[in-house]
Design an enzyme around this catalytic site. Structure first.
Site, PDB file in Angstrom:
ATOM      1  N   ARG A  79      32.895 117.795 -53.765  1.00 49.92           N
ATOM      2  CA  ARG A  79      30.994 117.572 -54.355  1.00 49.92           C
ATOM      3  C   ARG A  79      30.540 115.453 -54.474  1.00 49.92           C
ATOM      4  O   ARG A  79      29.429 115.859 -53.516  1.00 49.92           O
ATOM      5  CB  ARG A  79      30.826 117.622 -55.703  1.00 49.92           C
ATOM      6  CG  ARG A  79      29.324 117.551 -56.488  1.00 49.92           C
ATOM      7  CD  ARG A  79      28.465 118.400 -55.630  1.00 49.92           C
ATOM      8  NE  ARG A  79      27.397 119.050 -55.816  1.00 49.92           N
ATOM      9  CZ  ARG A  79      26.322 119.290 -55.740  1.00 49.92           C
ATOM     10  NH1 ARG A  79      26.528 119.827 -54.417  1.00 49.92           N
ATOM     11  NH2 ARG A  79      25.030 119.436 -55.604  1.00 49.92           N
ATOM     12  N   HIS A 116      18.252 114.399 -47.235  1.00 46.80           N
ATOM     13  CA  HIS A 116      18.442 115.593 -47.429  1.00 46.80           C
ATOM     14  C   HIS A 116      18.092 116.465 -48.445  1.00 46.80           C
ATOM     15  O   HIS A 116      16.904 117.486 -48.446  1.00 46.80           O
ATOM     16  CB  HIS A 116      19.495 116.474 -46.645  1.00 46.80           C
ATOM     17  CG  HIS A 116      20.102 117.659 -46.770  1.00 46.80           C
ATOM     18  ND1 HIS A 116      19.447 118.612 -46.126  1.00 46.80           N
ATOM     19  CD2 HIS A 116      20.570 118.367 -47.390  1.00 46.80           C
ATOM     20  CE1 HIS A 116      20.055 119.744 -45.717  1.00 46.80           C
ATOM     21  NE2 HIS A 116      20.716 119.788 -47.161  1.00 46.80           N
ATOM     22  N   ASP A 117      18.329 115.891 -49.613  1.00 43.57           N
ATOM     23  CA  ASP A 117      17.377 116.336 -50.483  1.00 43.57           C
ATOM     24  C   ASP A 117      16.360 116.698 -50.995  1.00 43.57           C
ATOM     25  O   ASP A 117      15.389 117.358 -51.769  1.00 43.57           O
ATOM     26  CB  ASP A 117      18.464 115.634 -52.243  1.00 43.57           C
ATOM     27  CG  ASP A 117      19.547 116.270 -52.717  1.00 43.57           C
ATOM     28  OD1 ASP A 117      19.953 117.815 -52.040  1.00 43.57           O
ATOM     29  OD2 ASP A 117      19.833 115.552 -53.554  1.00 43.57           O
ATOM     30  N   ASP A 157      16.701 112.751 -43.257  1.00 40.55           N
ATOM     31  CA  ASP A 157      18.047 113.490 -43.229  1.00 40.55           C
ATOM     32  C   ASP A 157      19.002 113.225 -42.188  1.00 40.55           C
ATOM     33  O   ASP A 157      18.244 112.882 -41.476  1.00 40.55           O
ATOM     34  CB  ASP A 157      17.138 114.668 -43.459  1.00 40.55           C
ATOM     35  CG  ASP A 157      18.796 116.128 -43.735  1.00 40.55           C
ATOM     36  OD1 ASP A 157      19.011 115.508 -43.462  1.00 40.55           O
ATOM     37  OD2 ASP A 157      17.849 117.525 -43.862  1.00 40.55           O
ATOM     38  N   SER A 170      18.298 124.093 -45.625  1.00 43.04           N
ATOM     39  CA  SER A 170      19.716 123.261 -45.575  1.00 43.04           C
ATOM     40  C   SER A 170      20.725 125.161 -45.265  1.00 43.04           C
ATOM     41  O   SER A 170      19.530 125.586 -44.112  1.00 43.04           O
ATOM     42  CB  SER A 170      20.580 122.895 -47.162  1.00 43.04           C
ATOM     43  OG  SER A 170      21.655 122.503 -46.403  1.00 43.04           O
TER      44      SER A 170
END
Lengths: 197, 381
Positions: free
Chosen positions: B228, B357-358, B324, B158
């Site tokens: 967040r 993405h994680d 992602d 990232s």
């Protein structure tokens, strides 16, 4: 020969000079590249469409890019490699003629290997059974085959003549043995060409 | 290689929870200079005699230097503990792994929460705006301090991937290999848009007060939590969210016809938001998201990514994940095409994962295999 490579790859392996730069298109798990790097100190790079095979090749420390020969070769600079290799992939591409042109742009020389669809067993199959042949080198049925451009040695030699490419070497394979060039189109299961633009 | 003898085992520059204040000055892209430069970092494994086995691991936006050791605030294992350690893909039996808190962050490196020497008060919004390249130059300053001239590899996911990509361009002679995971060479309009939502949430919180909230310890927690929550959605995939939560209700049998967290996914996001404010500073969130938004590596090559990457001498390896959508595969492919055009040595694979993405933080045996294969080779002389 230090490795037990597939016969067409063994031919290519034998011809490649030490310390040269090689791009193997459709490199699979990188068998040829690994052998060339280990035995001949070759600067070896690969292109492969299947992500699992790419991951396996990368796990061996090889430089392999996941990509599609039909679209991604344009991004490689001209003359970047001494050899471009396309083994058993030509017949699966959308535009085989353009791919060979790309190979000859990227590499000073190009190896192209493909199964010969004019081999006598293929002819016999179609003649007697009236069905699309399923052989050792062409194992899939007509509906799930990746081969979308069936090509014979004679067809490919026509293309070579038409485009004015130079043939620096040709090897006709039957099983693990090379056969003579006489009646090659009938007797060879597989062909390897070394071309120059 | 100019480095002297191997650092002694008791060299206090190496180990866990290190902090150093370097005079610099560090020239920043915005024109300002930072001095002193405070850097908080950790190291794992031992630097060898010729200092040739150093691997720099770069963290993501809200990550930190605790890559493989327990986080001092949350008590949780390091964010890449599954990847970095003895016998692991980034093998600390082999490599001396260093992870630095980026400048602008809030875990000990210079940032808006640290003291401005000119005023003896926290910088707040007077902290200069920083870039990814500034973060990299600060890391280089630390490597100088550690006696490490050359990195065997730089690794990041990232935002860490942006640093890993920038390193061989900014310091071609200092990096042998660069491993870039789930990242991009530029921030897209969509990426910038999501970050702007987060920043506006923070600045709309009445407790933000222009960033001057440190004195009374009353931080804009609500704004940061919302930021967040919005960001967290971009780290997941629709399929992953559906599988995990669907439309299931939280602790109730029927809809409340109100604005409680009826749905499990709401309750999950609220929890993510609230737990984040305990460990992160709102102003740092503003500065670091800004640094990412400004990132476009092509700037280093007069607008051409291939020209920028053409300066690099490192081997590259890129990994993307098929679900992602924050840094989609197309962005990695763009980098690979530029590397090919530049004739650089590049590897690339898109791995399959349902986690969006994680995925780069989670268990993935194929990723492990690629990482250790790439670094294992890099470890050879």
């Amino acid at each position: 020969m230090t490795t037990n490579l597939r016969p067409d790859l063994a031919v290519i392996y034998d011809q490649i000079a030490p310390n040269s730069r090689v791009l193997d298109i459709g490199c699979g798990e990188g068998t040829l590249l690994a052998a060339l790097r280990q035995d001949k100190a070759v600067d070896a790079r690969g292109l492969e469409i299947n992500p699992v095979k790419v991951a396996t090749a990368m796990g061996k420390g090889l430089s392999v890019v996941q990509g599609d020969a039909d679209t991604d070769l344009a991004d490689y600079p001209a003359g970047g490699f001494d050899y471009a290799v396309l083994s058993q992939t030509l017949q699966t591409t959308d535009h085989p003629d353009r791919i060979v042109e790309s190979l000859l742009r990227i590499g000073a020389r190009a190896f192209v290997s493909f199964p010969n669809f004019a081999h006598w067993r293929v002819r016999l199959n179609l003649l007697t059974g009236g069905r699309m042949p399923v052989t050792r080198l062409i194992p899939e049925r007509w509906y799930n085959t990746p081969n979308i451009h069936h090509v014979t040695i004679a067809d490919f030699e026509d293309l070579i003549a038409e485009r004015g490419w130079q043939v620096e070497g040709r090897w006709f394979l039957s099983g693990d043995a090379t056969t003579g060039h006489m009646m090659g189109n009938l007797l060879a299961e597989h062909a390897v060409f070394l071309l120059r633009g | 290689m100019t480095s002297a003898a191997s650092p002694a085992a008791d060299d206090s520059r190496f180990g866990r929870d290190r902090k150093v204040s370097l005079m610099g000055p560090l020239p920043l892209d915005c024109g300002a200079e930072l001095s002193p430069v405070e850097l908080a970092y950790e190291s794992y494994g031992t630097l060898n005699a010729d200092a040739s086995n150093a691997v720099l691991v770069c963290h993501a936006l809200t990550g930190d230097q605790y890559v493989a050791s327990e986080h001092p605030v949350t008590g949780k294992p390091g964010w890449w503990a599954r990847l970095v350690g003895p016998g692991k893909p980034v093998d600390t039996d082999h490599f001396c792994v260093i992870c630095v808190n980026v400048i602008g962050s809030c875990m000990g490196s210079s940032g808006p929460a640290t003291i401005n020497p000119a005023t003896d008060a926290p910088w707040g919004m007077d902290f200069p705006v920083i870039t990814i390249a500034d973060m990299v130059r600060a890391q280089a300053l630390l490597l100088d301090h550690l006696g490490i001239e050359k990195l065997a590899a730089v690794v990041g996911g990232s935002m860490g991937g942006m640093q890993a990509l920038s390193w061989p361009v900014l310091f071609p002679d200092r990096v042998q290999a660069s491993l870039v995971i789930a990242s991009a060479a530029r921030h897209s309009a969509q990426n910038i848009a999501f970050h702007e939502v987060g920043r506006q949430a923070i600045m709309a919180d009445p407790r933000w007060r222009g960033g001057a909230y440190y004195a009374d310890g009353d931080a804009p927690a609500s704004g940061l939590a919302v930021a967040r929550m919005a960001a967290h959605i971009t780290y997941l995939s629709e399929a992953g969210l559906t599988e995990k939560f669907g439309r299931r209700l939280q602790d109730r049998d029927a809809k409340s016809f109100g604005f409680d967290a009826d749905f499990q996914v709401e309750s999950y996001l609220r929890h993510q938001g609230i737990s984040f404010v305990d460990r992160f500073d709102a102003n740092s969130y503003l500065y670091i998201t800004r640094a990412m938004d400004y990132f476009d590596l092509a700037d280093q090559g007069d607008g051409s990514l291939a020209q920028a990457l053409g300066r690099a001498k490192a081997r590259f390896c890129l990994i993307s994940f098929d679900t992602d959508w924050l840094y989609p595969t197309a962005e990695s492919r763009r980098i690979v095409h530029a590397l090919n055009a530049a004739g650089a040595e590049a590897s690339f694979v898109e791995l399959s994962s349902p986690f969006g993405h994680d995925a780069f933080l989670l268990e993935n045996p194929e990723m492990d295999r690629v990482v250790s294969g790439f670094l294992g080779n890099g470890g050879e002389v």
